[in-house]
Each structure stands twice: as C-alpha cells, then as structure tokens.
Write an enzyme that holds these catalytic residues in place. Structure first.
Site, PDB file in Angstrom:
ATOM      1  N   HIS A  19       0.823  -1.213   0.000  1.00  0.00           N
ATOM      2  CA  HIS A  19       0.000   0.000   0.000  1.00  0.00           C
ATOM      3  C   HIS A  19       0.861   1.269   0.000  1.00  0.00           C
ATOM      4  O   HIS A  19       0.367   2.355  -0.303  1.00  0.00           O
ATOM      5  CB  HIS A  19      -0.929  -0.003   1.216  1.00  0.00           C
ATOM      6  CG  HIS A  19      -2.270   0.629   0.947  1.00  0.00           C
ATOM      7  ND1 HIS A  19      -2.444   1.671   0.074  1.00  0.00           N
ATOM      8  CD2 HIS A  19      -3.505   0.360   1.451  1.00  0.00           C
ATOM      9  CE1 HIS A  19      -3.726   2.026   0.051  1.00  0.00           C
ATOM     10  NE2 HIS A  19      -4.380   1.240   0.868  1.00  0.00           N
ATOM     11  N   ALA A  20       2.138   1.149   0.334  1.00  0.00           N
ATOM     12  CA  ALA A  20       3.037   2.297   0.219  1.00  0.00           C
ATOM     13  C   ALA A  20       3.266   2.675  -1.236  1.00  0.00           C
ATOM     14  O   ALA A  20       3.678   3.795  -1.540  1.00  0.00           O
ATOM     15  CB  ALA A  20       4.382   1.992   0.885  1.00  0.00           C
TER      16      ALA A  20
END
Length: 491
Positions: A137-138
C-alpha cells in the site's frame, strides 16, 4: 529518485508481522484457448510489461539510520522473485483457493525488491485458473491499482507487448541523502505556504460556510461499540469472496434516491447484523464503518495513495432493510462532505526527518495492547473501488472475477472491499483469523442481506434472475454473464 511521502510512508512504517500492509486481488480466469500452461503464458506476458508501470521496477532504499523516509529508486527486475506458482490439491474448490490465498495474503513482501508479487494458482475443478496479486500500500491505493491493472491487462485476447524494463545505475548514499534533504526542505516551505489556505478551510467549516457540513458531521460522529472484530490481531488471515449482481443495486439506489455506495454499506450492515446476531453478540448500538474516500482527481494515475477515511453508520441496530439504507444514506453523505471540505489538509507533503522512528515506535505500542484501550472510531473498514465495465484479459485468458483484498489492523480485524467488474460487484472479505476463524459465514450473510434488501425494495418483475452466489460453504463459483466457462462450477 523519489522520496516516499504522505500517507504512503505511513503504510510502510506501521507494518509489522501482525499487520502486513499490502493490498491485492484474486481473479478467476478462463482456460487459455491454445491449451498452454497459465504460468508460462503469464511469465511471457509479464516480461513484456515491466516498462508499463513504475510500480514494477522501483524499490525502496533506506537512508542511513532511517533518519527520514526511504527513497524510491529504479531497479532491475528478476521475475523469479515476483511470479510464483501454486497448484491446488484435488478437487480444487473455491474454498481451497480462498484458504491458499489467505496464507499468501498473510506473508509480507520483501523490501529488498520491488514491492509486488503475483501468484498463478492452477488445479481448479472447472479447468480454469486463478491469479492472485499483492502490492504494498506504500506503492499504490485502490484507484491507482485499477490504473496499474490497465497497464497489465488488455481489452482483447492477443495484444502486443510493451517492451522490457529500463535499468538505471544504483545511487550512492550521498545522492540519497541529497534527495531526502531537498525533499524535506521543499515540504517545509510548502507547509508554511499553505498555512493560510488550511486556516481558511478550517474556519470556513467551523462557521458552517460549507452548508452546515461540520454540524452534520458532528451530529453523526460517534464512538463504535465493542465487537469481536475490535481486538489486537496476529498475522494469520481468513478470506472469503462473494459476487452480487449490479443491476438490482442500481435499481434500489434509484428507487431510494441513494447511491450504490449507500447500498453497499446497507448490505454490509445487514450481513454483520445477521452474523453477530447468530452469535448472540449484536450490540444495541449500530456498528460504524471506516470508509476510505478517494481524493484523486479525475485522470490522475500517479502510483501513490490519495485518500482519507470517513466514518459511516452501518445501521446494524435497524431491523428493516429499507430504513437501514435511508439512515446510512444521510450519515454517509455528511461524512464524505466533511472529508472533501478539509481536503487541502490531506494533500500535504510533510517533512519526514525522524518520522520513521516515531511511527515505528507508535506501531509497536499500538500493537502491544493500546489498540484495545483507545476509544473505537470504527468496527470495520468498508471500501468501494470503481472498476472496469468491460471484459479484460491476462496473457490471452479472460478474467471472470475481480475480488479485491485489503488490510486489517489492530482494533480493525475485518476489511470488506468491493470492486465493480462487468455486471457485478465483487466483494473481498479479509479478516484476522484470531478474531474471525472462518470468513465464509460472513460471505453467506452478505448474500442473505442482498436477498432481503432486493425483496423489500423491488417489485417482483424488477428483481431479475439472481446472477451469482456468495463464496464459501460448498464453494460454488459465481455464475452467469459469461464469467465462467461451460465446464461448470467449482464445488
């Protein structure tokens, strides 16, 4: 070289063995028309697509002593590290597939390499195969994930390749430090320059200049009741899937002057009411959802996270499904309006010197019991991501489903994410196994809540033929609309 910033860095620093911070999806696909092995076909396909998106080729370089956020750098890609192969044991049911994917989804991505992994899963009973994707998700949010999928997938069975990835020289420590310091300097200046606009937005909300948005939001803001979903978790996961037809939901939304997202929230509320009621654990107070709200402008395909969270009631204390939908519509509209009113605050690029130390320590403290002591703002995460309405292909095989799979966290042990694909809404349910040992009953409750809402909201001729069934139980595939081959369903 690009420093990691904003919400993206938060996902990186809050990650632990108990809380992997990646998102993904599970797809069922038709057999390949030429009879070739899916793994070999996908490997050839990926080799020609590595230049289609920076997500495939960039990885993180950590700064000395982690004094600031890591920096994205270009990297050469070894496909053997990122593309894996799994074969289900006979008979190859959907339930077996979900159990395998639950184990895969519990495993963290290796930060030494680009933060993605794809898995080809063979041995399904109907002759088809599955494709599981995992991306940190980064590096990506739901909307950016759709854009990435468009680079990976095709609108026709036999497209042209897009070329091999471009390599670049590895930067030295001095270069990394220079980029990080320059980024922090710009971020500090930007913060100072935007103070006046942030202040105006805050004062405007306080005065009710946005049409009473703050007052509406404040009336609906509440603390969530205690449920089984809201405790500390470990790294194990349980996963279930469901596919529900879109046409009846559109008809319900139109008849009730609501949105599709309101209908989704009402279905989740109905499902959780059934699930907790059967366990004699339904609180008298309504459960609350943390609802991601995209801040991404139309046409923006940057591979980062641009979203915030809003709180919405799920109406689990309301027995009547139509009354539940109307209550949710009012609460969700107020929550979204408040998020957009304060949007200038969410787009800030903040200085990150010392931030990795602070956030890593905070994540450790939160996971060591603090999550259970703090007031609960939500019981479950519910996210609705728009997806393609046309059929897509991977390595020549047609996708039949698009079940999204997301993140659970300490205190939020259930995540229900929804993706529109073709004529259906595909639901991916991810739960902490410690709190929800088997997510399949939740998927069945979702189907029952759908049937209940359709029966209450639509006259008989408008209901149409039910297009799909929830996953779990006997493990039946969603059927209809050409989304599975004639070979039959998994059972």
């Amino acid at each position: 070289m690009t420093p990691l910033g904003g919400i993206d860095a938060l996902f990186l620093h809050l990650e632990s063995a108990a809380t992997p911070m990646h998102v993904g999806a599970l797809h069922l696909l038709d057999p390949l028309a030429d009879g070739s092995e899916p793994f070999d076909a996908v490997r050839r396909h990926l080799a020609g697509r590595m230049s289609a998106s920076p997500v495939f080729t960039r990885r993180l370089r950590t700064l000395p002593l982690s004094i600031a956020n890591p920096v994205w750098i270009d990297s050469r890609v070894d496909l053997s590290r990122h593309l894996k192969r799994v074969r289900l044991p006979a008979p190859g049911t959907l339930r077996q597939l979900e159990e395998v994917v639950a184990r895969l989804h519990a495993q963290r991505l290796d930060r030494r390499w680009p933060l993605w992994q794809f898995v080809v899963i063979e041995g399904l009973a109907d002759g088809g195969w599955a494709f599981y994707t995992k991306l940190h998700h980064a590096a990506i949010d739901g909307a950016a994930g759709v854009a990435l999928a468009q680079a990976l997938l095709d609108g026709e069975p036999s497209p042209a390749g897009k070329g091999p990835p471009r390599g670049s020289a590895e930067p030295g420590i001095a270069q990394l430090l220079a980029v990080a310091l320059a980024h922090n300097g710009r971020a500090g200046v930007d913060l100072l320059q935007r103070v006046p606009s942030l202040a105006r937005a805050a004062f405007g909300a306080l005065r009710g200049a946005a049409g009473g948005v703050l007052a509406d939001w404040a009336r609906n803001l509440d603390l969530a009741p205690a449920t089984v979903f809201n405790h500390s978790i470990d790294g194990r996961r349980s996963i279930a899937t469901a596919s529900l037809p879109l046409a009846p939901m559109r008809a319900i939304a139109a008849a009730q002057e609501a949105t599709i997202n309101d209908v989704v929230l009402a279905l989740v509320g109905g499902a959780l009411r059934r699930y907790l009621g059967a366990r004699e654990e339904l609180p008298a107070k309504s459960l609350l959802a943390a609802m991601p709200v995209s801040l991404r402008a139309s046409g923006d395909t940057q591979m980062n996270t641009q979203a915030t969270m809003a709180q919405a009631s799920l109406g689990t204390n309301i027995d009547d499904p139509l009354e539940r939908l109307r209550t949710i519509h009012v609460a969700a509209a107020a929550a979204k309006s408040m998020s957009r009113t304060l949007q200038p605050a969410f787009g800030l690029s903040l200085p990150s010197l010392g931030l990795p130390w602070l956030l890593t320590a905070a994540a450790r403290l939160y996971g060591n019991g603090l999550a259970e002591r703090l007031p609960r703002l939500a019981n479950v995460v519910v996210s609705n991501v728009p997806g393609p309405a046309v059929p897509l292909y991977l390595a020549g095989a047609r996708l039949r489903t698009w079940w999204p799979l997301s993140i659970v966290e300490h205190g939020l042990g259930l995540n229900i994410t929804v993706m529109r694909y073709l004529d259906a809404l595909d639901f991916g349910l991810v739960a902490a196994q410690r709190l929800v040992p088997d997510a399949a009953p939740l998927a069945r409750a979702l189907q029952e809540a759908f049937d209940e809402l359709v029966a209450a909201a639509l006259p008989q001729p408008a209901r149409g033929r039910r297009r799909s069934a929830a996953a779990g139980g006997a493990g039946q595939l969603p059927a209809g609309a050409g989304r599975r081959p004639r070979g039959g369903a998994l059972s």
